[in-house]
Motif scaffolding. Structure first.
Motif, PDB file in Angstrom:
ATOM      1  N   VAL A 222       3.265  -5.460  11.514  1.00 25.52           N
ATOM      2  CA  VAL A 222       3.171  -4.576  13.098  1.00 25.52           C
ATOM      3  C   VAL A 222       3.643  -5.226  14.277  1.00 25.52           C
ATOM      4  N   ALA A 223       4.068  -5.594  15.807  1.00 30.90           N
ATOM      5  CA  ALA A 223       4.144  -5.509  16.528  1.00 30.90           C
ATOM      6  C   ALA A 223       3.075  -7.449  17.110  1.00 30.90           C
ATOM      7  N   PRO A 224       3.763  -8.018  17.529  1.00 28.48           N
ATOM      8  CA  PRO A 224       2.818  -9.785  17.849  1.00 28.48           C
ATOM      9  C   PRO A 224       2.021  -9.400  18.271  1.00 28.48           C
ATOM     10  N   ASN A 225       2.125  -8.644  19.695  1.00 28.31           N
ATOM     11  CA  ASN A 225       0.242  -8.052  20.162  1.00 28.31           C
ATOM     12  C   ASN A 225      -0.829  -7.327  19.297  1.00 28.31           C
ATOM     13  N   ASP A 226      -0.325  -6.509  17.997  1.00 28.00           N
ATOM     14  CA  ASP A 226      -1.115  -5.432  17.465  1.00 28.00           C
ATOM     15  C   ASP A 226      -1.584  -6.373  16.348  1.00 28.00           C
ATOM     16  N   VAL A 227      -1.991  -7.672  15.884  1.00 25.71           N
ATOM     17  CA  VAL A 227      -1.271  -8.318  14.787  1.00 25.71           C
ATOM     18  C   VAL A 227      -2.990  -8.301  14.161  1.00 25.71           C
ATOM     19  N   ASP A 228      -4.350  -8.256  14.592  1.00 27.49           N
ATOM     20  CA  ASP A 228      -5.624  -7.895  14.819  1.00 27.49           C
ATOM     21  C   ASP A 228      -5.721  -6.684  14.001  1.00 27.49           C
ATOM     22  N   GLN A 229      -5.295  -5.568  14.485  1.00 27.33           N
ATOM     23  CA  GLN A 229      -5.359  -4.217  14.549  1.00 27.33           C
ATOM     24  C   GLN A 229      -4.966  -4.064  12.935  1.00 27.33           C
ATOM     25  N   ALA A 230      -3.881  -4.497  12.542  1.00 25.24           N
ATOM     26  CA  ALA A 230      -3.510  -4.461  11.174  1.00 25.24           C
ATOM     27  C   ALA A 230      -4.133  -5.689  10.263  1.00 25.24           C
ATOM     28  N   MET A 231      -4.728  -6.226  10.993  1.00 26.13           N
ATOM     29  CA  MET A 231      -4.897  -7.911   9.887  1.00 26.13           C
ATOM     30  C   MET A 231      -6.645  -7.114   9.050  1.00 26.13           C
ATOM     31  N   ARG A 232      -6.827  -5.657  10.428  1.00 24.03           N
ATOM     32  CA  ARG A 232      -8.463  -4.494   9.288  1.00 24.03           C
ATOM     33  C   ARG A 232      -8.103  -3.492   8.992  1.00 24.03           C
ATOM     34  N   TRP A 233      -7.077  -3.487   8.387  1.00 26.81           N
ATOM     35  CA  TRP A 233      -6.727  -1.917   7.604  1.00 26.81           C
ATOM     36  C   TRP A 233      -5.951  -2.272   6.064  1.00 26.81           C
ATOM     37  N   SER A 234      -6.074  -1.473   5.046  1.00 27.31           N
ATOM     38  CA  SER A 234      -5.539  -1.085   4.191  1.00 27.31           C
ATOM     39  C   SER A 234      -4.841   0.398   3.956  1.00 27.31           C
ATOM     40  N   ILE A 235      -3.832   0.134   3.242  1.00 28.22           N
ATOM     41  CA  ILE A 235      -3.357   1.181   3.191  1.00 28.22           C
ATOM     42  C   ILE A 235      -3.040   1.986   1.479  1.00 28.22           C
ATOM     43  N   HIS A 236      -3.523   2.596   0.831  1.00 26.38           N
ATOM     44  CA  HIS A 236      -3.246   3.179   0.057  1.00 26.38           C
ATOM     45  C   HIS A 236      -2.196   4.774  -0.613  1.00 26.38           C
ATOM     46  N   THR A 237      -1.321   4.306  -0.917  1.00 28.92           N
ATOM     47  CA  THR A 237      -0.500   5.588  -1.609  1.00 28.92           C
ATOM     48  C   THR A 237      -1.391   6.525  -2.622  1.00 28.92           C
ATOM     49  N   LEU A 238      -1.129   7.734  -2.598  1.00 34.00           N
ATOM     50  CA  LEU A 238      -1.632   8.606  -3.414  1.00 34.00           C
ATOM     51  C   LEU A 238      -1.204   9.327  -3.889  1.00 34.00           C
ATOM     52  N   ARG A 239      -1.610   9.759  -5.389  1.00 34.97           N
ATOM     53  CA  ARG A 239      -0.809  11.081  -6.306  1.00 34.97           C
ATOM     54  C   ARG A 239      -2.022  11.814  -6.552  1.00 34.97           C
ATOM     55  N   PRO A 240      -2.259  12.919  -5.252  1.00 35.87           N
ATOM     56  CA  PRO A 240      -3.077  14.029  -6.222  1.00 35.87           C
ATOM     57  C   PRO A 240      -2.922  15.072  -6.573  1.00 35.87           C
ATOM     58  N   ALA A 241      -1.677  15.326  -6.875  1.00 36.61           N
ATOM     59  CA  ALA A 241      -1.416  16.487  -7.904  1.00 36.61           C
ATOM     60  C   ALA A 241      -0.254  16.242  -7.509  1.00 36.61           C
ATOM     61  N   PRO A 242       0.830  16.608  -9.329  1.00 38.88           N
ATOM     62  CA  PRO A 242       1.632  16.817  -9.013  1.00 38.88           C
ATOM     63  C   PRO A 242       2.867  17.434  -8.023  1.00 38.88           C
ATOM     64  N   GLY A 243       3.738  16.812  -7.628  1.00 41.30           N
ATOM     65  CA  GLY A 243       4.745  17.134  -6.654  1.00 41.30           C
ATOM     66  C   GLY A 243       3.805  16.710  -5.097  1.00 41.30           C
ATOM     67  N   TYR A 244       3.333  16.239  -5.046  1.00 41.30           N
ATOM     68  CA  TYR A 244       2.242  15.704  -3.966  1.00 41.30           C
ATOM     69  C   TYR A 244       2.558  14.196  -3.580  1.00 41.30           C
ATOM     70  N   ILE A 245       2.668  13.797  -2.779  1.00 43.08           N
ATOM     71  CA  ILE A 245       2.493  12.175  -2.242  1.00 43.08           C
ATOM     72  C   ILE A 245       1.445  12.449  -1.081  1.00 43.08           C
ATOM     73  N   GLY A 246       0.538  11.297  -0.921  1.00 40.47           N
ATOM     74  CA  GLY A 246      -0.281  11.384   0.081  1.00 40.47           C
ATOM     75  C   GLY A 246      -0.512   9.757   0.530  1.00 40.47           C
ATOM     76  N   ALA A 247      -1.459   9.395   1.391  1.00 42.94           N
ATOM     77  CA  ALA A 247      -1.985   7.647   1.412  1.00 42.94           C
ATOM     78  C   ALA A 247      -3.151   8.339   2.037  1.00 42.94           C
ATOM     79  N   LEU A 248      -3.669   7.221   1.673  1.00 33.81           N
ATOM     80  CA  LEU A 248      -4.926   6.415   3.132  1.00 33.81           C
ATOM     81  C   LEU A 248      -5.085   5.046   3.635  1.00 33.81           C
ATOM     82  N   ALA A 249      -5.395   5.134   4.841  1.00 36.42           N
ATOM     83  CA  ALA A 249      -5.452   4.163   5.836  1.00 36.42           C
ATOM     84  C   ALA A 249      -7.010   4.540   5.766  1.00 36.42           C
ATOM     85  N   ILE A 250      -7.758   2.558   6.039  1.00 38.34           N
ATOM     86  CA  ILE A 250      -8.780   2.398   6.040  1.00 38.34           C
ATOM     87  C   ILE A 250      -9.023   1.292   6.660  1.00 38.34           C
TER      88      ILE A 250
END
Length: 266
Positions: A222-250
């Motif tokens: 992310v931009a330098p002024n938002d590094v602290d926010q990014a440091m605290r987040w994880s993003i996962h790719t999800l494949r819940p069913a054939p033909g779909y793509i999703g993502a989780l951010a926590i």
């Protein structure tokens, strides 16, 4: 892994829908280091839809009535009814009694009456819904049905960071659609998790294009002024069913991710 189902006359029947579901995970109980993702089909029998509709609040019923097409109205009802059904099990209360409050940009939280421990988010697309539930950590989820559209490249130029556009531009045509949607869902999940709405421009941060869930959570750039926010987040790719793509951010890192399939038991 077989989970114990509730004894209610009609309830969610949980089962892991991926090998990544932890053997320590249990449906309807989420530990402080866990995040649960539920997948639900929205094309259900009319009786099931009616029972879920009966649990909705007046505001949710009014929102469903604004949809022009019956299919979209039905999918909204089922998605929000499933969310209430699941939260009812986690909170050990009747789904119809659950109340929500809304943040400045519209993200829902549980009413203070239910405490502040459980966090959740909902997304649905083309007859499928994803619901993320975590304890004491903000969470966002996004879902897309994988289909090609001629305007993806133009959307990327308008909404993606320069680094993301550059990576997409060198991909062969047969990989472009999935890579674009993988990027889009990660960015949307992050924005939803933060509850910022359009106040957080999608091009102000960068996510990897990788779309293999086994690669683990992604790192935000992310931009330098938002590094602290990014440091605290994880993003996962999800494949819940054939033909779909999703993502989780926590918010945070080191989460145990478990994925479950929701079904209504008659």
């Amino acid at each position: 892994m077989t989970a114990t189902t509730p004894t209610a006359s009609e309830s969610a029947v949980p089962k892991p829908n991926t090998a990544r579901a932890s053997t320590l995970a249990s449906p309807y109980r989420v530990a402080s280091d866990e995040v649960h993702v539920w997948c639900a089909r929205l094309d259900v029998p009319a009786e099931t839809s009616a029972r879920l509709y009966a649990t909705l609040a007046v505001e949710e019923r009014n929102r469903s009535a604004r949809f022009r097409f019956q299919r979209d109205r039905r999918h909204f009802i089922v998605a929000h009814g499933v969310l209430r059904n699941l939260l009812g099990h986690y909170l050990k209360t009747e789904p119809s009694r659950i109340g929500f409050v809304y943040q400045a940009f519209g993200k829902p939280d549980l009413s203070p009456w239910f405490g502040g421990r459980l966090k959740f988010n909902l997304s649905h697309s083309a007859g499928l819904a994803l619901i993320a539930i975590a304890a004491e950590s903000n969470v966002g989820v996004d879902l897309e049905y994988i289909r090609a559209q001629s305007d993806y490249a133009e959307l990327a130029r308008h909404f993606f960071s320069a680094a993301e556009v550059g990576q997409l531009s060198v991909l062969p045509d047969h990989l472009f659609t999935e890579a674009f949607l993988g990027c889009w869902t990660k960015k949307e999940a992050y924005v939803k998790a933060r509850g910022c709405g359009l106040a957080l421009p999608l091009r102000s941060f960068t996510v990897p294009l990788a779309s293999d869930p086994e690669q683990g959570p992604a790192t935000l750039l992310v931009a330098p002024n938002d590094v602290d926010q990014a440091m605290r987040w994880s993003i996962h790719t999800l494949r819940p069913a054939p033909g779909y793509i999703g993502a989780l951010a926590i918010q945070g890192c080191g989460w145990r991710l478990s994925q479950w399939e929701w079904k209504m038991r008659s």
